[in-house]
Design an enzyme around this catalytic site. Structure first.
Site, short mmCIF file in Angstrom:
data_model
loop_
_atom_site.label_atom_id
_atom_site.label_comp_id
_atom_site.label_asym_id
_atom_site.label_seq_id
_atom_site.Cartn_x
_atom_site.Cartn_y
_atom_site.Cartn_z
N HIS A 56 0.83 -1.20 0.00
CA HIS A 56 0.00 0.00 0.00
C HIS A 56 0.87 1.26 0.00
O HIS A 56 0.65 2.17 -0.81
CB HIS A 56 -0.90 -0.02 1.24
CG HIS A 56 -1.75 1.19 1.43
ND1 HIS A 56 -3.10 1.20 1.13
CD2 HIS A 56 -1.46 2.43 1.92
CE1 HIS A 56 -3.60 2.40 1.42
NE2 HIS A 56 -2.62 3.16 1.90
N GLU A 57 1.85 1.31 0.89
CA GLU A 57 2.67 2.51 0.99
C GLU A 57 3.50 2.73 -0.26
O GLU A 57 3.68 3.87 -0.70
CB GLU A 57 3.57 2.43 2.23
CG GLU A 57 2.83 2.37 3.55
CD GLU A 57 1.82 3.49 3.73
OE1 GLU A 57 2.04 4.59 3.20
OE2 GLU A 57 0.80 3.26 4.40
N HIS B 248 1.66 4.64 -2.80
CA HIS B 248 1.78 6.09 -2.64
C HIS B 248 3.11 6.59 -3.19
O HIS B 248 3.17 7.66 -3.81
CB HIS B 248 1.67 6.47 -1.16
CG HIS B 248 0.31 6.31 -0.58
ND1 HIS B 248 -0.84 6.79 -1.18
CD2 HIS B 248 -0.10 5.72 0.58
CE1 HIS B 248 -1.89 6.52 -0.42
NE2 HIS B 248 -1.48 5.86 0.65
#
Length: 261
Positions: free
Chosen positions: A163-164, A167
């Site tokens: 997920h990170e 980003h």
């Protein structure tokens, strides 16, 4: 969770589809393990790091992105385990100035046993116009026990790092902008979502006037690790576009020399 105040994204919405002939994007990657010397259990073992790398590569393979682990650093430093990543503490810059490797297209992930009082699992910097301070600050902070086999169930299959890193590539949350017609995650093939999904609420439709069910299986939502299984083709295109626009930037060599001293 990403640090929203570090965002600098202005690309238009991206169409779906990465060309089948597109080469695989290879991302040089460094894992930095931060732990308290009084608590050596925070020094994540090699087998769990191998599983974390596999989780990243499995998740990004459909987007034709692969991660090449160049090295693992192990850092027994209590001060680096206690600062709040969300507040831009000076210790964060100290740690990253010491540990960060590579250029702006090199992924640095800092696995730490504690991030902040809110219990967040991770933070990451969006791609932006490059300066020397942006270069040092760049990277992802991930809670150590979210790696596969960690103790932070149901978030212990390595999906927090997935997920990170999304980003880091410039992806927003699937629920950004809620059901708004004007705001959103800038991806056409992720259905609108009013708010983050927790657990795995299959069939949830929080924007009933918009087409499609909520993208609860998307890596950029907040579901349990077992629920998160996919990026969309549009997200794959956006990641590559953001890589080309931002991640391939370079600082003058003289600037990098000064930073490294």
């Amino acid at each position: 969770m990403a640090k929203q105040d570090r965002i600098d994204i202005s690309l238009a919405k991206t169409p779906p589809g990465v060309a089948a002939t597109a080469p695989t994007l290879i991302v040089d990657t460094y894992f930095h393990i931060i732990y308290d010397p009084a608590e050596p259990s925070g020094n994540i073992p090699t087998n769990k790091l191998a599983k974390q790398l596999k989780a990243l590569n499995d998740a990004y393979a459909p987007a034709k992105i692969a991660f090449n682990l160049k090295n693992v650093t192990r850092n027994a430093n209590k001060n680096w385990t206690t600062f709040e990543t969300a507040t831009d503490d000076p210790l964060e810059m100290q740690m990253k100035a010491k540990l960060r490797k590579g250029d702006y297209k090199t992924l640095n992930i800092y696995f730490r046993p504690w991030l902040d009082r809110q219990g967040d699992l991770g933070f990451c910097d969006f791609p932006k116009t490059l300066t020397s301070s942006v270069m040092i600050q760049d990277g992802c902070s991930v809670l150590s026990d979210t790696v596969p086999g960690g103790s932070t169930g149901p978030f212990n299959e390595g999906k927090t790092a997935v997920h990170e890193v999304g980003h880091w590539f410039g992806l927003l949350h699937t629920f950004t902008g809620g059901c708004s017609d004007k705001d959103g995650d800038m991806i056409d093939d992720t259905p609108a979502e009013a708010e983050p999904a927790f657990g795995c609420p299959v069939g949830r439709d929080s924007c009933k006037k918009k087409p499609g069910k909520d993208p609860i299986h998307n890596f950029m939502d907040y579901g349990d690790d077992a629920c998160l299984t996919e990026f969309t083709p549009g997200q794959a295109v956006r990641m590559r576009n953001m890589w080309t626009r931002f991640r391939q930037q370079k600082l003058p060599s003289s600037t990098l020399d000064r930073r490294s001293k």
